[in-house]
Write an enzyme that holds these catalytic residues in place. Structure first.
Site, PDB file in Angstrom:
ATOM      1  N   CYS A   1       0.818  -1.220   0.000  1.00 20.71           N
ATOM      2  CA  CYS A   1       0.000   0.000   0.000  1.00 20.71           C
ATOM      3  C   CYS A   1       0.851   1.269   0.000  1.00 20.71           C
ATOM      4  CB  CYS A   1      -0.946  -0.018   1.196  1.00 20.71           C
ATOM      5  SG  CYS A   1      -1.901  -1.529   1.265  1.00 20.71           S
TER       6      CYS A   1
ATOM      7  N   HIS B   1      -3.272   6.850   2.517  1.00 22.50           N
ATOM      8  CA  HIS B   1      -3.725   5.556   1.982  1.00 22.50           C
ATOM      9  C   HIS B   1      -5.078   5.258   2.613  1.00 22.50           C
ATOM     10  CE1 HIS B   1      -4.209   1.435   1.164  1.00 22.50           C
ATOM     11  NE2 HIS B   1      -3.780   0.998   2.342  1.00 22.50           N
TER      12      HIS B   1
ATOM     13  N   ASN C   1     -10.118  -0.449   0.481  1.00 20.13           N
ATOM     14  CA  ASN C   1      -8.658  -0.360   0.444  1.00 20.13           C
ATOM     15  C   ASN C   1      -8.167  -0.964  -0.874  1.00 20.13           C
ATOM     16  OD1 ASN C   1      -5.908  -0.859   0.702  1.00 20.13           O
ATOM     17  ND2 ASN C   1      -6.030  -1.519   2.839  1.00 20.13           N
TER      18      ASN C   1
HETATM   19  N1  COA Z   1     -18.058  -8.380  10.320  1.00 21.64           N
HETATM   20  C1  COA Z   1     -18.515  -8.626  11.551  1.00 21.64           C
HETATM   21  N2  COA Z   1     -17.720  -8.939  12.595  1.00 21.64           N
HETATM   22  C2  COA Z   1     -16.403  -8.995  12.360  1.00 21.64           C
HETATM   23  C3  COA Z   1     -15.848  -8.740  11.083  1.00 21.64           C
HETATM   24  C4  COA Z   1     -16.739  -8.435  10.055  1.00 21.64           C
HETATM   25  N3  COA Z   1     -16.328  -8.168   8.809  1.00 21.64           N
HETATM   26  N4  COA Z   1     -14.511  -8.877  11.157  1.00 21.64           N
HETATM   27  C5  COA Z   1     -14.224  -9.186  12.423  1.00 21.64           C
HETATM   28  N5  COA Z   1     -15.365  -9.268  13.162  1.00 21.64           N
HETATM   29  C6  COA Z   1     -15.518  -9.574  14.567  1.00 21.64           C
HETATM   30  C7  COA Z   1     -14.408 -10.456  15.097  1.00 21.64           C
HETATM   31  O1  COA Z   1     -14.705 -11.811  14.864  1.00 21.64           O
HETATM   32  C8  COA Z   1     -14.418 -10.102  16.550  1.00 21.64           C
HETATM   33  O2  COA Z   1     -15.480 -10.780  17.171  1.00 21.64           O
HETATM   34  P1  COA Z   1     -15.307 -11.359  18.673  1.00 21.64           P
HETATM   35  O3  COA Z   1     -15.065 -10.167  19.527  1.00 21.64           O
HETATM   36  O4  COA Z   1     -16.627 -12.031  18.905  1.00 21.64           O
HETATM   37  O5  COA Z   1     -14.134 -12.285  18.589  1.00 21.64           O
HETATM   38  C9  COA Z   1     -14.783  -8.618  16.566  1.00 21.64           C
HETATM   39  O6  COA Z   1     -15.407  -8.356  15.296  1.00 21.64           O
HETATM   40  C10 COA Z   1     -13.582  -7.717  16.731  1.00 21.64           C
HETATM   41  O7  COA Z   1     -12.592  -8.137  15.818  1.00 21.64           O
HETATM   42  P2  COA Z   1     -11.258  -7.353  15.631  1.00 21.64           P
HETATM   43  O8  COA Z   1     -10.429  -8.008  14.568  1.00 21.64           O
HETATM   44  O9  COA Z   1     -10.621  -7.145  16.977  1.00 21.64           O
HETATM   45  O10 COA Z   1     -11.841  -5.973  15.101  1.00 21.64           O
HETATM   46  P3  COA Z   1     -11.143  -4.576  14.968  1.00 21.64           P
HETATM   47  O11 COA Z   1     -11.912  -3.565  15.701  1.00 21.64           O
HETATM   48  O12 COA Z   1      -9.663  -4.669  15.230  1.00 21.64           O
HETATM   49  O13 COA Z   1     -11.354  -4.274  13.434  1.00 21.64           O
HETATM   50  C11 COA Z   1     -10.118  -4.266  11.395  1.00 21.64           C
HETATM   51  C12 COA Z   1     -10.780  -5.121  12.458  1.00 21.64           C
HETATM   52  C13 COA Z   1      -9.458  -5.209  10.391  1.00 21.64           C
HETATM   53  C14 COA Z   1     -11.167  -3.424  10.708  1.00 21.64           C
HETATM   54  C15 COA Z   1      -9.050  -3.335  12.052  1.00 21.64           C
HETATM   55  O14 COA Z   1      -8.208  -4.088  12.898  1.00 21.64           O
HETATM   56  C16 COA Z   1      -8.218  -2.629  11.045  1.00 21.64           C
HETATM   57  O15 COA Z   1      -8.708  -1.889  10.221  1.00 21.64           O
HETATM   58  N6  COA Z   1      -6.884  -2.794  11.109  1.00 21.64           N
HETATM   59  C17 COA Z   1      -6.005  -2.197  10.148  1.00 21.64           C
HETATM   60  C18 COA Z   1      -6.005  -3.036   8.913  1.00 21.64           C
HETATM   61  C19 COA Z   1      -5.483  -2.321   7.739  1.00 21.64           C
HETATM   62  O16 COA Z   1      -5.611  -1.134   7.613  1.00 21.64           O
HETATM   63  N7  COA Z   1      -4.894  -3.093   6.845  1.00 21.64           N
HETATM   64  C20 COA Z   1      -4.382  -2.620   5.631  1.00 21.64           C
HETATM   65  C21 COA Z   1      -3.162  -1.879   5.867  1.00 21.64           C
HETATM   66  S1  COA Z   1      -2.536  -1.450   4.353  1.00 21.64           S
END
Ligand code: COA
Length: 322
Positions: free
Chosen positions: A112, A250, A280
């Site tokens: 990215c 980004h 993204n």
């Molecule tokens: N829909 C519904 N629930 C979801 C889900 C979805 N698409 N994805 C994850 N969950 C659930 C998980 O299973 C978890 O459930 P639990 O608490 O029962 O175990 C809960 O939501 C929290 O999951 P978590 O992974 O901790 O969520 P988060 O708040 O960290 O959000 C991201 C996840 C991926 C959105 C976030 O971590 C993020 O954006 N990180 C940066 C990623 C990024 O930018 N990557 C590219 C970089 S170039």
């Protein structure tokens, strides 16, 4: 003086739009979850389009907006992690498709941050070797590199391409400062393996060619490193954050952008967002956002572009629009 100008912009997206609501009919998720955690409402996914065709369309539009013939292009660099082929490079295919017959061509892989890395390479080569016009494209088709049963990744990514033409100038310089970096200790926090064929000799296990990600760790990395990188680039140009009119990050997550705005004490309205429409798109995200934001720029606006992602890589550049 040896300066660099931006003379053309282009963008291209697949026709097929996939909303959160439609996605939640086949993935265990909801519009509410995706919107509140990422800011994404919809994304475009390739049906017949490819990295090559999207990159070619963006390049053609950039040439028209620059009022330049393809023969004038000295180099094509495509930043991508999802090319259909590693040989030939997508850059070679684009050069063939647009008729950039004199261009040197190669692809660059910095996820990215790829567009910023490719821009730094282009700008350095223009200054070092005197190339006049370089076409830099960020292009991705990630929708066919996803595990559609992994709701932590498949809801985030989308497809598209953006293109920029840089030109060497004796009169003007629009690129005020640029920096790139890598924290390789986090190299395996975002992965996209390439599937190897079996061989009579190779005993390694082939991994599925889909994106894997530790979302929480990547979130912490982005919200720590991006503000540092922006402050560095702005300070290197002897400016302060109040002098910056637009921040184009980004488009990975709306909450990451809000957190960076807060850490820098900058009003979040100055952070341009189109993540709601495209998700993204990795290396394509910054040139696509630059394209969409550019209709609002005024001459003299100072603009920060900042990318971050797998590697772990980051890169920031500061422009003065004209
Ligand atoms: N829909 C519904 N629930 C979801 C889900 C979805 N698409 N994805 C994850 N969950 C659930 C998980 O299973 C978890 O459930 P639990 O608490 O029962 O175990 C809960 O939501 C929290 O999951 P978590 O992974 O901790 O969520 P988060 O708040 O960290 O959000 C991201 C996840 C991926 C959105 C976030 O971590 C993020 O954006 N990180 C940066 C990623 C990024 O930018 N990557 C590219 C970089 S170039």
């Amino acid at each position: 003086m040896i300066g660099i100008k931006i003379i053309g912009l282009g963008k291209s997206i697949p026709q097929r739009c996939l909303t959160n609501d439609e996605m939640s009919t086949f993935v265990d998720t909801s519009d509410e979850w995706i919107k509140s955690r990422t800011g994404i409402s919809k994304r475009h996914v390739a049906v017949t389009e490819t990295v090559e065709t999207l990159a070619t369309m963006a390049a053609k539009e950039a040439l028209v907006s620059a009022n330049l013939l393809a023969d004038a292009i000295d180099m094509v660099i495509v930043a991508t992690v999802s090319a259909e082929t590693t040989m030939p490079s997508t850059a070679s295919l684009v050069a063939r498709n647009i008729g950039a017959n004199r261009a040197r061509c190669f692809d660059l892989s910095a996820a990215c941050s790829g567009f910023i890395f490719a821009s730094e390479v282009a700008i350095s080569m223009m200054k070092q070797s005197g190339y006049k016009n370089i076409l830099v494209i960020g292009a991705e088709v990630l929708s066919n590199r996803l595990d559609w049963e992994d709701r932590g990744t498949c809801v985030i990514f989308g497809d598209g391409a953006g293109a920029v033409i840089y030109q060497l100038s004796q009169e003007e310089n629009q690129i005020l400062s640029i920096e790139t970096g890598t924290d390789a200790s986090g190299a395996e926090l975002i992965t996209l393996p390439v599937q190897a064929e079996e061989s009579p000799f190779y005993k390694g296990k082939s991994k599925r060619p889909v994106i894997g990600m530790d979302g929480r760790k990547v979130y912490v990395f982005a919200t720590t490193k991006v503000p540092e990188s922006i402050e560095k680039v702005v300070t290197n140009a002897k400016l302060s954050l109040e002098n910056i009119d637009w921040f184009i990050l980004h488009q990975a997550n709306s909450r990451i952008m809000d957190s960076v705005a807060q850490k820098l004490s900058v009003p979040k309205e100055r952070f341009f967002k189109n993540i709601q429409d495209y998700g993204n798109t990795s290396a394509a995200s910054i040139p696509m956002a630059l394209y969409d934001a550019s209709s609002q720029f005024k001459s003299g606006d100072q603009i920060v572009l900042s990318g971050f992602g797998a590697g772990l890589t980051w890169g920031t550049m500061l422009l003065r629009w004209s």
